[in-house]
Motif scaffolding. Structure first.
Motif, PDB file in Angstrom:
ATOM      1  N   GLY A 137       0.809  -1.219   0.000  1.00 42.80           N
ATOM      2  CA  GLY A 137       0.000   0.000   0.000  1.00 42.80           C
ATOM      3  C   GLY A 137       0.839   1.263   0.000  1.00 42.80           C
ATOM      4  N   ASP A 138       2.094   1.176   0.454  1.00 42.52           N
ATOM      5  CA  ASP A 138       2.962   2.368   0.476  1.00 42.52           C
ATOM      6  C   ASP A 138       3.378   2.764  -0.937  1.00 42.52           C
ATOM      7  OD1 ASP A 138       2.842   2.348   3.207  1.00 42.52           O
ATOM      8  OD2 ASP A 138       4.884   1.605   3.530  1.00 42.52           O
ATOM      9  N   PHE A 139       3.404   4.070  -1.158  1.00 45.71           N
ATOM     10  CA  PHE A 139       3.959   4.591  -2.405  1.00 45.71           C
ATOM     11  C   PHE A 139       5.455   4.829  -2.222  1.00 45.71           C
ATOM     12  CE2 PHE A 139      -0.476   5.469  -3.025  1.00 45.71           C
ATOM     13  CZ  PHE A 139      -0.647   5.268  -4.389  1.00 45.71           C
ATOM     14  N   ILE A 140       6.238   4.311  -3.146  1.00 44.54           N
ATOM     15  CA  ILE A 140       7.688   4.494  -3.018  1.00 44.54           C
ATOM     16  C   ILE A 140       8.302   4.773  -4.382  1.00 44.54           C
ATOM     17  CG2 ILE A 140       7.911   2.927  -1.040  1.00 44.54           C
ATOM     18  CD1 ILE A 140       9.274   1.045  -3.280  1.00 44.54           C
TER      19      ILE A 140
ATOM     20  N   LEU B  79      14.226  -6.054  -5.478  1.00 39.98           N
ATOM     21  CA  LEU B  79      12.797  -5.778  -5.451  1.00 39.98           C
ATOM     22  C   LEU B  79      12.213  -6.157  -6.809  1.00 39.98           C
ATOM     23  CD1 LEU B  79      10.385  -4.505  -3.886  1.00 39.98           C
ATOM     24  CD2 LEU B  79      10.983  -2.343  -4.989  1.00 39.98           C
ATOM     25  N   GLN B  80      11.148  -6.959  -6.783  1.00 41.73           N
ATOM     26  CA  GLN B  80      10.494  -7.290  -8.054  1.00 41.73           C
ATOM     27  C   GLN B  80       9.554  -6.151  -8.459  1.00 41.73           C
ATOM     28  OE1 GLN B  80       9.358 -11.210  -9.698  1.00 41.73           O
ATOM     29  NE2 GLN B  80       7.296 -10.630  -9.070  1.00 41.73           N
ATOM     30  N   ILE B  81       9.678  -5.757  -9.718  1.00 41.18           N
ATOM     31  CA  ILE B  81       8.827  -4.683 -10.231  1.00 41.18           C
ATOM     32  C   ILE B  81       7.933  -5.239 -11.337  1.00 41.18           C
ATOM     33  CG2 ILE B  81       8.803  -2.448 -11.420  1.00 41.18           C
ATOM     34  CD1 ILE B  81      11.295  -1.704  -9.920  1.00 41.18           C
TER      35      ILE B  81
ATOM     36  N   LYS C 166       3.259   1.683  -6.295  1.00 43.88           N
ATOM     37  CA  LYS C 166       2.691   1.266  -5.016  1.00 43.88           C
ATOM     38  C   LYS C 166       3.133  -0.151  -4.706  1.00 43.88           C
ATOM     39  CE  LYS C 166      -1.913   0.483  -4.067  1.00 43.88           C
ATOM     40  NZ  LYS C 166      -3.334   0.870  -3.857  1.00 43.88           N
ATOM     41  N   LEU C 167       3.534  -0.372  -3.464  1.00 37.23           N
ATOM     42  CA  LEU C 167       3.928  -1.716  -3.051  1.00 37.23           C
ATOM     43  C   LEU C 167       2.687  -2.583  -2.894  1.00 37.23           C
ATOM     44  CD1 LEU C 167       6.667  -0.986  -0.356  1.00 37.23           C
ATOM     45  CD2 LEU C 167       7.024  -2.008  -2.603  1.00 37.23           C
ATOM     46  N   SER C 168       2.823  -3.851  -3.290  1.00 40.37           N
ATOM     47  CA  SER C 168       1.749  -4.803  -3.014  1.00 40.37           C
ATOM     48  C   SER C 168       2.393  -6.152  -2.712  1.00 40.37           C
ATOM     49  CB  SER C 168       0.818  -4.908  -4.215  1.00 40.37           C
ATOM     50  OG  SER C 168       1.542  -5.411  -5.309  1.00 40.37           O
TER      51      SER C 168
ATOM     52  N   ASN D  83       4.203  -2.302  -7.883  1.00 43.73           N
ATOM     53  CA  ASN D  83       3.358  -2.059  -9.043  1.00 43.73           C
ATOM     54  C   ASN D  83       3.725  -0.706  -9.601  1.00 43.73           C
ATOM     55  OD1 ASN D  83       1.054  -3.984  -9.662  1.00 43.73           O
ATOM     56  ND2 ASN D  83       1.135  -3.964  -7.409  1.00 43.73           N
ATOM     57  N   ALA D  84       4.542  -0.689 -10.643  1.00 40.67           N
ATOM     58  CA  ALA D  84       5.095   0.585 -11.097  1.00 40.67           C
ATOM     59  C   ALA D  84       4.078   1.385 -11.891  1.00 40.67           C
ATOM     60  CB  ALA D  84       6.344   0.336 -11.925  1.00 40.67           C
TER      61      ALA D  84
END
Lengths: 458, 458
Positions: free
Chosen positions: B29-32, B61-63, B85-87, B97-98
């Motif tokens: 849920g975090d935006f990074i 990190l998998q994108i 957003k991370l999921s 999730n880019a």
């Protein structure tokens, strides 16, 4: 027999303790044994009092010994083992009531020991005896502060996520005139003969090319930073200059960092300010007494709580002109200019940014707001002037290719050809940093074995 | 406008986070925003999946990016910035999730990038590209383990009360044939001319004497240990030998310690065992995954929980004879003998003590129980053989004077004339230590820029 065993037992557990440890963890009534060198002696009617140091901290333990038990060769500078019971001195400090003191190695001035008790010697005199210098109070404090600063570097940069890499001392890059260099080749003529090929000079025989001592790990660090985005190297670098200033050595230590994905000079000034401040705070917090003892003069370090000023090159020139109206920007800032600028900024370490392109090397990045300038910086500090230099690096393949000074550097161009990233880096002169926090005038007095023109003793 | 500001805000706070940090401290849920190099890519019907590494840890990190948003120059090896957003992935791992991926620097094999995706290369091939080597997965793990070991050295020795000192690289001692040496002089002919005096060779002009690159900091360390009782030095040393074995370099790192008031070889074996075990435990505890990735073969490190065996030289000879009845003690142990002895002792690092005097240098201390022997030790280890050498030092002024190999060393004798103490010290070959814990065959693959005969690239 039983009594001896008890005697043995009561010393045994403490036999390996340092003096700092004894003073911290032992109490009056404890039986202990300590080892170290005698620092000062006072003979009284019944007892002799002397301080002992093991050199691992600035702490000393006062020892009290009945004159009847005093070995004849107990003098300042001698090494001893003492056993006895701790008690409190009239002042409330722990002291050792010695039952036995054994001299391991005597130390006799008339036989040539150069440091007589109770005498003060200046740094030039002490420096003549490099092999004995760690025995003097002042220099042993300097060595411990140098250690504290070294450890602080590693601790701080690891806290920031940096990886320590070892860039090479031997390099076939001649460093594009970044300074005069030393050449290296094997001393053994047989080895040279075995290894040389036709038409090779003896300087080329061993490595197949001329090889130099590194003047900076920057280019190698940049290579590594394209796979590991935060790297640093900390080690000796070399300049074969014929300079005998109080700020130059032929062998000196540099801390260099390189950070990938850094695209703004402000990130670099923040990184450097943070590093210099945190290193200094760690030393101030952990070793306040040694710091005082190592200092030549009282040094104002209140800048650790202030923001470092940032001047543009133009602003710095204007300040330099206040000192000397005939300031010549062709020749750049003199040491006096640098000192004046720092003083003008309240004796706080001060950045100068936005440098004219022609004053800086090929790899520095053009400013986006002015193509005659580069994103370079110097950090000027009280007592020493320039202590850190740095820049963003040119990461445009095309621009770099245009300015590449040597074909030898094709590999450096490759870094921008594949997976290129903006990077920024800096180099901190470690001895100058020590001079700056210790107020020590000569760089020769903050390194164990200084090397400079016509001097490479030991 | 407001929306843009919110977008800006939600990325801003995380813009400087490393990938290890994101995986540790962020949640679904975090935006990074992250930065790094693309490691591997898998194209699916709707999305492309790729792993990103910033090289500061082994973490990736998998994108996940919609094919419609994929830049054309997104390839393995390229550098990118990704926002989104991370999921949680189906496997339960954090993935990004880019919303946007920007390629900073492309990386195209057909333009000369030597590492094609999904291909395995051997160490000899990768070593041809020293400037790009930190981008390979294996070597970046090696670099991080080298860093971990370096920091472990500093941490452990500080915990033990040791002070880090910097012994010089340039020395006028020719190190009494401890190995073949490199000579150093300024490359600039003008400097040489300015500085030379009549009847001086060009090798002597700059320093007034011939100067060499250090083969060991031991003698300088001994000098310092007579004022600061526990010291160590950790840095590059040099040998100008024409040797191309898998265990030799022309520039390599040594960790050397010297301890005053050490008078029993058992104290020295304890110190070394403790150091090797604690360094290794620190790495095992903090970097187990990187350690595995850096290893060439699975390495049995269970010796960290075992006592290191101690053999006398005579016992070691008897074991060597089991391998080869014609073992010749004149020639000493071969590498095969050393390996056999370690294997014979259960593949645990093994000390050999009580060495014949004639096999060891002048400064080693005569055993009290046998005047034909000296209190020296070697530590032999799996995969590499000798990894540490050490000894108690002769502290009798008279005995040392008798055996002093050069007048140049009068200063060394002084250490025993004034405040003399028994000392013991050792030198650990840092690259060999890394080879030993990583099971890496060639020493060239555990140092960023290896130098050996006919090879000094970059």
């Amino acid at each position: 027999m039983f009594k001896n065993f008890k005697m043995f037992r009561r010393y045994y557990n403490s036999s390996a303790k340092s003096i700092a440890n004894v003073l911290k963890n032992k109490e009056s009534g404890d039986f202990i044994s300590v080892q170290g060198w005698v620092k000062s002696m006072r003979k009284m009617k019944e007892n002799v009092f002397f301080d002992v140091s093991d050199g691992c901290s600035e702490k000393r333990l006062q020892i009290l010994l009945n004159n009847s038990l005093k070995p004849t060769d107990l003098t300042p500078g001698s090494s001893i083992i003492a056993k006895g019971k701790l008690s409190l001195s009239p002042k409330g400090d722990l002291e050792l009531n010695a039952e036995e003191v054994k001299v391991l190695g005597e130390c006799i001035v008339s036989e040539g020991y150069p440091f007589a008790p109770k005498k003060q010697y200046n740094a030039d005199y002490i420096r003549q005896y490099l092999h004995l210098r760690s025995r003097t109070n002042k220099f042993s404090s300097v060595l411990r502060i140098r250690d504290a600063a070294t450890f602080a570097v590693h601790e701080h940069l690891h806290e920031q996520g940096y990886i320590n890499v070892h860039t090479p001392i031997l390099t076939s890059n001649d460093c594009e005139g970044a300074g005069e260099v030393f050449t290296v080749f094997p001393d053994n003529k047989e080895t040279l003969k075995q290894m040389s090929k036709p038409n090779q000079s003896k300087e080329e025989a061993y490595f197949n090319s001329k090889v130099f001592l590194s003047v900076s790990g920057q280019l190698h660090l940049e290579a590594l930073s394209h796979g590991i985005s935060k790297v640093y190297t900390f080690g000796p670098t070399f300049r074969a200059e014929n300079s005998r200033s109080r700020l130059h050595l032929s062998e000196f230590y540099m801390l260099e960092t390189e950070t990938a994905f850094m695209s703004d000079i402000k990130q670099l000034t923040d990184h450097i300010e943070n590093m210099v401040v945190e290193m200094t705070k760690k030393i101030l917090n952990k070793y306040p007494e040694d710091l005082k003892k190592a200092q030549d003069i009282e040094v104002d370090l209140s800048w650790v709580n202030k923001k470092f000023p940032i001047l543009t090159y133009e602003e710095a020139v204007d300040i330099a002109k206040q000192r000397d109206v005939s300031f010549n920007s062709e020749e750049g800032f003199t040491k006096e200019d640098e000192m004046f600028i720092v003083k003008h900024c309240g004796n706080i370490p001060t950045f100068i940014i936005d440098w004219p392109k022609e004053k800086k090397p090929f790899y520095m990045k053009e400013c986006t707001h002015d193509s005659t300038k580069v994103d370079a910086l110097d950090l000027l500090a009280p007592n020493v002037g320039e202590v850190v230099g740095g820049s963003l690096r040119e990461n445009s393949y095309e621009k770099l290719k245009e300015n590449l000074p040597s074909e030898n550097l094709e590999w450096y161009l490759d870094l921008r050809k594949f997976g290129s990233v903006p990077t920024g880096g800096c180099g901190l002169g470690f001895e100058r940093y020590l001079q700056m926090i210790l107020g020590i005038s000569s760089i020769k007095d903050v390194i164990p074995f200084p090397r400079w023109p016509h001097n490479c003793n030991l």
